[in-house]
Design a protein around this motif. Structure first.
Motif, PDB file in Angstrom:
ATOM      1  N   GLU A   1     -17.508   5.160   2.731  1.00 58.61           N
ATOM      2  CA  GLU A   1     -17.298   5.578   0.754  1.00 58.61           C
ATOM      3  C   GLU A   1     -18.623   6.179  -0.128  1.00 58.61           C
ATOM      4  O   GLU A   1     -18.360   6.530  -0.601  1.00 58.61           O
ATOM      5  CB  GLU A   1     -16.463   4.804   0.239  1.00 58.61           C
TER       6      GLU A   1
ATOM      7  N   LEU B   1     -15.941   0.857   1.339  1.00 55.11           N
ATOM      8  CA  LEU B   1     -15.605   0.567   2.347  1.00 55.11           C
ATOM      9  C   LEU B   1     -16.310   1.202   3.189  1.00 55.11           C
ATOM     10  O   LEU B   1     -17.015   2.418   3.050  1.00 55.11           O
ATOM     11  CB  LEU B   1     -14.407   1.386   2.641  1.00 55.11           C
TER      12      LEU B   1
ATOM     13  N   PHE C   1     -16.076  -4.247   2.055  1.00 59.95           N
ATOM     14  CA  PHE C   1     -15.180  -3.128   1.423  1.00 59.95           C
ATOM     15  C   PHE C   1     -15.025  -2.765   0.144  1.00 59.95           C
ATOM     16  O   PHE C   1     -13.700  -1.818   0.076  1.00 59.95           O
ATOM     17  CB  PHE C   1     -13.451  -4.373   1.365  1.00 59.95           C
ATOM     18  N   HIS C   2     -16.084  -2.773  -0.823  1.00 62.66           N
ATOM     19  CA  HIS C   2     -16.454  -2.139  -1.795  1.00 62.66           C
ATOM     20  C   HIS C   2     -17.815  -1.761  -1.698  1.00 62.66           C
ATOM     21  O   HIS C   2     -18.692  -2.818  -2.222  1.00 62.66           O
ATOM     22  CB  HIS C   2     -16.230  -3.830  -3.037  1.00 62.66           C
TER      23      HIS C   2
ATOM     24  N   ILE D   1      -8.255   2.671   9.448  1.00 56.79           N
ATOM     25  CA  ILE D   1      -9.013   3.529   8.159  1.00 56.79           C
ATOM     26  C   ILE D   1      -7.525   2.820   7.113  1.00 56.79           C
ATOM     27  O   ILE D   1      -8.425   2.600   5.811  1.00 56.79           O
ATOM     28  CB  ILE D   1      -9.020   4.683   8.449  1.00 56.79           C
ATOM     29  N   HIS D   2      -6.624   3.777   7.719  1.00 52.86           N
ATOM     30  CA  HIS D   2      -5.081   3.765   6.470  1.00 52.86           C
ATOM     31  C   HIS D   2      -5.256   1.587   6.072  1.00 52.86           C
ATOM     32  O   HIS D   2      -4.336   1.250   5.161  1.00 52.86           O
ATOM     33  CB  HIS D   2      -3.607   4.242   6.384  1.00 52.86           C
TER      34      HIS D   2
ATOM     35  N   ILE E   1     -15.282   4.915   8.051  1.00 49.46           N
ATOM     36  CA  ILE E   1     -15.332   5.862   6.777  1.00 49.46           C
ATOM     37  C   ILE E   1     -16.240   4.755   6.322  1.00 49.46           C
ATOM     38  O   ILE E   1     -17.059   3.741   6.810  1.00 49.46           O
ATOM     39  CB  ILE E   1     -14.105   5.266   6.074  1.00 49.46           C
TER      40      ILE E   1
ATOM     41  N   LYS F   1      -7.591   0.732   4.010  1.00 45.26           N
ATOM     42  CA  LYS F   1      -7.693   0.776   2.586  1.00 45.26           C
ATOM     43  C   LYS F   1      -5.996  -0.428   1.866  1.00 45.26           C
ATOM     44  O   LYS F   1      -6.266  -0.398   1.275  1.00 45.26           O
ATOM     45  CB  LYS F   1      -7.277   2.417   2.598  1.00 45.26           C
TER      46      LYS F   1
ATOM     47  N   ARG G   1      -7.777  -3.235   0.924  1.00 42.53           N
ATOM     48  CA  ARG G   1      -9.546  -3.580   0.307  1.00 42.53           C
ATOM     49  C   ARG G   1      -9.188  -3.771  -0.887  1.00 42.53           C
ATOM     50  O   ARG G   1     -10.126  -5.027  -1.256  1.00 42.53           O
ATOM     51  CB  ARG G   1      -9.641  -2.201   0.541  1.00 42.53           C
ATOM     52  N   SER G   2      -7.430  -3.813  -1.926  1.00 43.82           N
ATOM     53  CA  SER G   2      -8.012  -4.196  -3.249  1.00 43.82           C
ATOM     54  C   SER G   2      -8.006  -5.808  -3.656  1.00 43.82           C
ATOM     55  O   SER G   2      -7.893  -6.461  -4.329  1.00 43.82           O
ATOM     56  CB  SER G   2      -6.444  -3.309  -4.104  1.00 43.82           C
TER      57      SER G   2
ATOM     58  N   TYR H   1       1.228  -1.488  -0.360  1.00 46.81           N
ATOM     59  CA  TYR H   1      -0.150   0.185  -0.300  1.00 46.81           C
ATOM     60  C   TYR H   1       0.892   1.376  -0.074  1.00 46.81           C
ATOM     61  O   TYR H   1       0.677   2.023  -0.644  1.00 46.81           O
ATOM     62  CB  TYR H   1      -0.551  -0.013   1.289  1.00 46.81           C
TER      63      TYR H   1
END
Ligand SMILES: Nc1ncnc2c1ncn2[C@@H]1O[C@H](COP(=O)(O)OP(=O)(O)OP(=O)(O)O)[C@@H](O)[C@H]1O
Length: 382
Positions: A380, A205, A202-203, A286-287, A378, A290, A293-294, A83
């Protein structure tokens, strides 16, 4: 009224008492369940590609199939490294890096995976020796953890063998992390924070921080034992470790609600620094999400409650130590019982749609009332 059929195979009491209060019906894993609170082992079997098991629209489950991307110590490190590289490449200001150190994304102690990264670790050790903590990737609750301050203590890995970089986790996979030598102490004792984070997707988030975390204290003072790296009662905050010590207090279990920590910090360091610490903790969480997430599944049947372990140092900088995909729901004290019951109740309120029946097609927009015990980290879509 349709009654939800639930299935559960972990730490039963706090879960079952909640589900019974809701008048849900207990069924076995082979039956038609709507809500499954499972261990990560069962989840692995359920989502095993060979089984070709397809969940129905009215079935939800408390793990993502690849929860280990966040919960396994070595994968968390690899995902965060990747990341940071991606952020750096994209030129975003949060990836600012000066002489190899990330200014904002430096929230995990320098860590290497053993044995594969042994030679990278050696280079770092020679640049800056200090104390390191070694942890087996396949264990939890402090098992198999030790501290080192000399290379000779790592003999096991020093032989010049070649290890494939993509080798999967074995009993022999460890991580070695720089030891945080200056933890914030309260009454001379080290502690860490256990916070609960609910992720419903996660998609996009969507993640929520449970308002009622707690601190876990060591039972032995850190100051006098800082040089004795073998005194695990001064260095490891795990309850399972502390319970074995003579100074363990079974009434409060060495725990403090985060509310007490906030009051203590506000009076000793000021409101503003206390607020900044908790903002920084949210930012780290949060990070970290992230960062994975992918690679995380899009499966809308899933939600997950992660246990985040954070150590705060004397400069009030928070460090992410570990993320647990299956945080313990065992209650060691009466306040534990209250907190964990509230946690389960709050999670269920958020993951169920207004109809009260699990539905993987729901847009997962919980009402403000159901979020009363959470802070939105978060979302999104909002
Ligand atoms: N880098 C570090 N610096 C200082 N202390 C650390 C560090 N890493 C871990 N610790 C201490 O060791 C304890 C155990 O570490 P960790 O939580 O990673 O292991 P675990 O056995 O997987 O525990 P868990 O039961 O929470 O899964 C932590 O709670 C913390 O007190």
């Amino acid at each position: 009224m349709i009654k939800i059929k639930y299935c559960v195979d972990v730490d039963r009491s706090v879960l079952i008492s909640n589900f019974e209060k809701r008048e849900w019906i207990h069924v076995g894993p082979e039956d038609e369940w709507n809500f499954y609170w499972t261990s990560i082992q069962t989840c692995r079997c359920l989502f095993n590609a060979d089984k070709n098991y397809r969940l129905k629209d009215n079935q939800i489950i408390n793990h993502f199939p690849n929860h280990y991307e966040l919960g396994r110590k070595d994968l968390l490190i690899r995902n965060i490294r990747r990341y940071r590289r991606e952020m750096l490449k994209s030129g975003t200001p949060i990836a600012k890096c000066i002489r190899g150190t990330f200014l904002y994304l430096d929230f995990i102690p320098t860590t290497y995976v053993l044995p594969v990264d042994y030679h990278l670790f050696l280079e770092e050790y020679h640049r800056n020796p200090s104390t390191w903590i070694v942890k087996p990737c396949g264990k939890s609750q402090g098992a198999g953890i030790f501290l080192i301050d000399k290379l000779s203590q790592l003999k096991k890995w020093s032989k010049k063998k070649k290890y494939p970089r993509n080798s999967s986790i074995t009993k022999e996979t460890y991580i070695i992390s720089r030891y945080i030598e200056n933890p914030l102490l309260i009454s001379g004792k080290k502690f860490d924070l256990r916070l609960y984070v609910l992720v419903t997707s996660f998609h996009p988030l969507k993640a929520y921080l449970f308002k009622f975390g707690f601190c876990r204290f060591c039972s032995v003072k850190y100051n006098s034992h800082v040089t004795d790296i073998n005194c695990l009662f001064a260095h490891l905050t795990n309850v399972s470790v502390q319970k074995e010590g003579d100074d363990y207090n079974s009434i409060h279990g060495g725990k403090w609600p985060t509310k007490n920590l906030k009051l203590y910090l506000a009076s000793t360091r000021g409101e503003e620094r206390t607020q900044k610490l908790f903002d920084d903790i949210s930012w780290i969480i949060i990070h970290s999400l992230k960062a994975v997430r992918s690679v995380m599944s899009h499966d809308t049947h899933c939600f997950e409650c992660y246990g985040y372990d954070i150590i705060v140092d004397q400069n009030l900088k928070p460090w992410l130590i570990e993320v647990n995909s299956s945080p313990s729901l065992t209650c060691t004290t009466s306040s534990d019982q209250l907190l964990k019951s509230k946690l389960i109740d709050s999670i269920v309120s958020v993951v169920l749609p207004p109809s009260g029946i699990p539905n993987c097609r729901w847009d997962k927009n919980p009402s403000p009332e159901s979020l009363v015990n959470f802070d939105v980290l978060i979302d999104e879509l909002q």
